[in-house]
Design a protein around this motif. Sequence first.
Motif, PDB file in Angstrom:
ATOM      1  N   GLU A   1      -8.632   2.020  -3.000  1.00 45.92           N
ATOM      2  CA  GLU A   1      -7.563   1.023  -2.890  1.00 45.92           C
ATOM      3  C   GLU A   1      -8.014  -0.343  -3.436  1.00 45.92           C
ATOM      4  OE1 GLU A   1      -5.451  -1.063   0.829  1.00 45.92           O
ATOM      5  OE2 GLU A   1      -4.943   1.057   0.587  1.00 45.92           O
ATOM      6  N   LYS A   2      -9.288  -0.702  -3.243  1.00 47.98           N
ATOM      7  CA  LYS A   2      -9.776  -2.001  -3.702  1.00 47.98           C
ATOM      8  C   LYS A   2      -9.750  -2.088  -5.218  1.00 47.98           C
ATOM      9  CE  LYS A   2     -11.560  -6.083  -3.136  1.00 47.98           C
ATOM     10  NZ  LYS A   2     -10.742  -7.175  -2.585  1.00 47.98           N
TER      11      LYS A   2
ATOM     12  N   MET B   1      -2.046  -5.917  -8.488  1.00 50.92           N
ATOM     13  CA  MET B   1      -2.154  -4.459  -8.590  1.00 50.92           C
ATOM     14  C   MET B   1      -2.420  -4.074 -10.039  1.00 50.92           C
ATOM     15  SD  MET B   1       0.686  -1.527  -7.592  1.00 50.92           S
ATOM     16  CE  MET B   1       0.873  -2.181  -5.957  1.00 50.92           C
TER      17      MET B   1
ATOM     18  N   VAL C   1       1.499   2.132  -3.547  1.00 53.89           N
ATOM     19  CA  VAL C   1       0.330   2.792  -4.139  1.00 53.89           C
ATOM     20  C   VAL C   1       0.289   4.264  -3.726  1.00 53.89           C
ATOM     21  CG1 VAL C   1      -2.185   2.841  -4.208  1.00 53.89           C
ATOM     22  CG2 VAL C   1      -0.982   0.649  -4.266  1.00 53.89           C
ATOM     23  N   LYS C   2       0.570   4.529  -2.437  1.00 60.29           N
ATOM     24  CA  LYS C   2       0.581   5.928  -1.972  1.00 60.29           C
ATOM     25  C   LYS C   2       1.638   6.745  -2.695  1.00 60.29           C
ATOM     26  CE  LYS C   2      -1.072   4.805   2.702  1.00 60.29           C
ATOM     27  NZ  LYS C   2      -0.706   4.769   4.135  1.00 60.29           N
TER      28      LYS C   2
ATOM     29  N   THR D   1       0.828  -1.217   0.000  1.00 58.60           N
ATOM     30  CA  THR D   1       0.000   0.000   0.000  1.00 58.60           C
ATOM     31  C   THR D   1       0.855   1.257   0.000  1.00 58.60           C
ATOM     32  OG1 THR D   1      -0.159  -0.129   2.421  1.00 58.60           O
ATOM     33  CG2 THR D   1      -1.920  -1.160   1.139  1.00 58.60           C
TER      34      THR D   1
ATOM     35  N   LEU E   1      -5.973  -2.514  -5.938  1.00 60.22           N
ATOM     36  CA  LEU E   1      -5.484  -3.783  -5.405  1.00 60.22           C
ATOM     37  C   LEU E   1      -6.652  -4.758  -5.260  1.00 60.22           C
ATOM     38  CD1 LEU E   1      -3.147  -2.320  -2.656  1.00 60.22           C
ATOM     39  CD2 LEU E   1      -2.387  -3.523  -4.713  1.00 60.22           C
TER      40      LEU E   1
ATOM     41  N   ARG F   1       0.402   7.507  -6.176  1.00 60.52           N
ATOM     42  CA  ARG F   1      -0.655   8.535  -6.112  1.00 60.52           C
ATOM     43  C   ARG F   1      -0.051   9.913  -5.837  1.00 60.52           C
ATOM     44  NH1 ARG F   1      -5.966   7.335  -5.341  1.00 60.52           N
ATOM     45  NH2 ARG F   1      -5.545   5.359  -4.268  1.00 60.52           N
TER      46      ARG F   1
END
Length: 607
Positions: free
Chosen positions: A573-574, A596, A543-544, A540, A577, A547
């Motif tokens: 997020e879902k 992902m 991902v951050k 995660t 991911l 972003r």
Amino acid sequence: MAVFDPAKAGGLILKSYGSHSILADPSQEMTRLPQITLAVKELATALKVQKEKVRYSMSGQSVFTRFMKLPPLEEDNIDELVRFEAQQHVPFPIEEVVWDWARLDSTGPEKEVALVAIKRDALTEINATVAEAGIGTREVDAAPMALYNAFRYNYPGEEAPILLMDVGAKATNLVYIEGTRLFTRSIAVGAASVTTAIAKEYNISFAEAESQKVTNGVVSLGGGHTAQLDEATAQLATVIRNSLNRLPAEVARTNSYYRSQQEGNMPTKIFLAGGGANLPYLPEFLEEKLRVPIELFNPLQRVSVGKAIDVEQLGREAHMIGELVGLALRGVDQAPIRIDLVPDVVASQRATAERKPFLIAAAIIMMAGCAVWAMNKSVLAADAQIKAEQMEGEKSKLAGPGSKIDRQTRRQSELQSLAEAYAGQQSLRVKWIDVLGKVKDYFNDQDVWITDFEPVGLYKAGDDKSYKSRVKGNFVKTKYGDSSLDDLSKSSGAAVPSKSRGRGKGKTRARGGSVPEPPQGAINAIRLTGFWKSKSAAVTDIVKEIRKHQDEPDAVFVLKKNPADPTSADLVEKEILPLLKSSIPDENQLAEQFVMILPLKEPISIK
């Protein structure tokens, strides 16, 4: 931060500049980097330099500098010898630093060089603040080298031994100059040590002590100087003087080292620079202690000033912008010392930019050749037609050559199509370099690894079953030179990377069974499958990070419902991911899986 324009005569014009003060409180060190980020953003906005590439300098305290003498070798061998010396002298593993070197003028047969290195992670942190401000990096210099370049430009006739003291918040840069000779050292004494002493003496906060220093602070001098001040100011001046005693002591010690170890001469004059020089009576205090004439450094003696600049304010702050002038001189090729500490991301961008012109030029040359060839064949065909009309009686004789010309014309058309496809493939290869480079940058975590990389098309945000694989099912089974490979080229018209299995091992696999041909269209997302080992937050966090950088001009992935529309809603997020097993692996498991999906900012056509 400053903006310079080149002058017609080869000099510089200061067009605009600005500054932003940051409190150097040692107890608030964790907030320093966010403060720098905010300051850079505000200055970039005020000076209107967003999306521009800039030069910036790293403080002398954050870099490691070593001056070395090399044996008189051939020029071709210097690079190799400096690399060897760097591994011996840099006090860190060479793979953990970014380093560069510059040749210095030498009076003897030996060659002298300046080696400058910085920890890779420290450079990456600062470069991230520049990127977050929406500006790019052109070159990265070291502050002492920039000051040296500014001095040499503005005082060209100064041949006597000079010491340039740049008093900053945390450290003071000492730059020794004798004609074209150079030696630098950074000492850990600066204006913040004065503020710390005031805060301790009066039992007040660092911010309040800084305010007292700026508003009422002076340096106490000898000969009954404090008798002329009121009691509170005199007491504050004494505290400041006591806190500064270490500064001339360190300078005197460095003077001795410079004379004994570097074979230099004692400075005959000191130029004072930096924000610390604003403290009243500091020049007189240092002159009293060091017994050397002192004056303020003026890096704008040979620099023109634009009409929009407040000349009075500039006169008060000129001694603080020597590094900016030194950086600007590199843009007009007036810098004798050129150090470039290239961050990894900038080095990658430069390598990609260097490859693009060659690929494009190759495609253009091929297409131009085909065009000339086609023109030549067209002329032949026209001549044949004219002759056919004039020599009707010889029509049967020319039937054979005519059919050959027709075949060559068709062949020319095929070659033209092939040239266009080749040019398109080269362009797409560069795009895939950008995509794979970003994946490499974001997944730079030893706790996370990728097992499957899949280009997909027709992807719709929130519908993880909407996409179609863009990889031909039997791609990995096709032998080199097989006719089926030609079928693949005709069906897709572009080079599409296959899914890889095992990070960095170069293996590929097919899904198995009968897989239909991928539909025509474009790749608008990539689907990554991998594993995490110790904590699911590592996935995660990636991902951050993606972003965080999705609004930058060079962003590849955009985590929004509609990547082409910056105002569209962010993906949750879902949606990014669809699979993330967050339970910690038990003793029988090595890692847990994740999937992902990353939408591309610009879809890659495969037509």
